[in-house]
Design an enzyme around this catalytic site. Structure first.
Site, PDB file in Angstrom:
ATOM      1  N   CYS A 117      47.893  43.211 -35.482  1.00 35.18           N
ATOM      2  CA  CYS A 117      49.020  42.707 -36.282  1.00 35.18           C
ATOM      3  C   CYS A 117      49.995  41.844 -35.495  1.00 35.18           C
ATOM      4  CB  CYS A 117      49.779  43.871 -36.922  1.00 35.18           C
ATOM      5  SG  CYS A 117      48.809  44.767 -38.147  1.00 35.18           S
ATOM      6  N   HIS A 258      57.009  42.182 -38.611  1.00 36.27           N
ATOM      7  CA  HIS A 258      55.685  42.343 -39.205  1.00 36.27           C
ATOM      8  C   HIS A 258      55.871  43.076 -40.524  1.00 36.27           C
ATOM      9  CE1 HIS A 258      51.677  43.520 -40.103  1.00 36.27           C
ATOM     10  NE2 HIS A 258      51.863  44.787 -39.757  1.00 36.27           N
ATOM     11  N   ASN A 288      50.903  43.536 -46.904  1.00 39.72           N
ATOM     12  CA  ASN A 288      50.702  43.468 -45.458  1.00 39.72           C
ATOM     13  C   ASN A 288      49.504  42.560 -45.189  1.00 39.72           C
ATOM     14  OD1 ASN A 288      49.952  43.895 -42.785  1.00 39.72           O
ATOM     15  ND2 ASN A 288      50.293  46.093 -42.831  1.00 39.72           N
TER      16      ASN A 288
END
Length: 331
Positions: A117, A258, A288
């Site tokens: 990520c 994030h 996400n």
């Protein structure tokens, strides 16, 4: 810590055409209507289908970034794919993006940087030194993620979070105002098993995939354990990052985390003292999108006028590992 005089010249993004609502996710997961929205804050996300490969999506985002920067691909010295998922094991996704751009004989170097990520943040950090040193002038960073194909629908809490998409950023040398102030990455491998796909590599080769091992090849995440570990480590990590940069949280025009989950964003905002005006949150209509989430949110913040030239920006996030990453820069 070293200041690097690099500038974000253009950004772009691509979202797949298929929109998946929270109501549809409730049906697929077998949860009561409203459960997905309550648990994740995600009302819509996009899933890739048909021709929408990672390289196709990445190429479209790259074209948008080139257009915004007023550049052609001939101006690009290096193409880096900064993604946590791969289109195929070999060659790198960056090679496939180059081909999808119609530049298969350009000779422009293309390679991947994978820190799950945090891939974009890590890629920007590393490549900025090469731009600063004059090794490359214009670099195209592309994060293109297809999470939907690897979700384990039995793990409802994590499956409800994700979406697909791509974002691209072009960096080049700065005239002095725009610059990276500082960055940091910390990895605590005690959390290695908290977010993983065990199958598909050399330990569990794809030839071992069958009905009995299928879940080994799907995404697994222990969200509660990650939340607990990150909540203990993140405040000290950010304090150190800001101290080295000689900045306070109030000094930032925008904070771009994030886009992991609603719970993670609430934790970050509360524990770190981030105001609603500072926080860039695109989770409700993107989900996400793994490594694409930070550059996608950066693109949206610029497009919406929330970041202006000369404004300070904080990028921040966690990744499988467990890793923490942060960067402070002047846009």
């Amino acid at each position: 810590m070293q200041t690097r005089y690099v500038r974000i010249m253009g950004t772009g993004k691509y979202l797949p055409s298929r929109i998946v609502t929270d109501e549809e996710m409730d049906l697929r997961l077998g949860t009561p209507q409203g459960w997905v929205r309550k648990m994740t804050d995600v009302t819509i996300r996009h899933f890739a289908s048909g021709h929408e490969t990672a390289s196709y999506m990445g190429a479209r985002a790259a074209e948008a970034a080139l257009s915004e920067a007023g550049l052609d691909f001939t101006d690009i010295d290096c193409l880096v794919c900064t993604s946590g998922t791969k289109e195929q094991v070999l060659p790198s996704t960056a090679v496939l993006i180059q081909r999808a751009l119609g530049q298969e004989m350009s000779g422009v170097p293309a390679f991947d940087i994978d820190a799950t990520c945090l891939s974009f943040l890590v890629g920007l950090d590393l490549i900025s030194y090469l731009v600063e040193a004059g090794r490359y002038r214009h670099v195209l960073l592309v994060s293109s993620e297809i999470a939907s194909v690897g979700l384990n629908w039995k793990e409802k809490e994590s499956a409800a979070l994700f979406g697909d998409g791509a974002a691209a950023v072009i960096i080049g040398p700065s005239d002095g105002e725009s610059r990276i102030i500082g960055s940091a990455l910390r990895t605590y491998s005690k959390g290695a098993a908290l977010s993983e796909i065990r199958g598909g590599g050399t330990r569990m080769h794809p030839r071992e995939h069958h009905a009995g091992t299928e879940e080994e090849f799907l995404f697994h995440m222990n969200g509660q354990a990650i939340f607990k570990m990150a909540s203990q480590l993140l405040p000290g990590f950010v304090e150190e990052l800001l101290l080295e940069a000689q900045l306070r949280m109030a000094d930032f025009q925008a904070v771009i985390p994030h886009q992991g989950s609603a719970m993670a964003l609430r934790l970050m905002q509360k524990k770190l003292g981030i105001t609603g005006e500072q926080l860039v949150n695109i989770t409700p209509n993107h989900g996400n999108t793994i490594a694409a989430s930070i550059p996608m949110a950066l693109h949206e913040a610029i497009r919406q006028g929330r970041i202006e030239r000369g404004g300070r920006v904080l990028l921040l996030g966690t990744a499988a590992g467990l890793s923490l990453g942060g960067m402070t820069f002047v846009y």
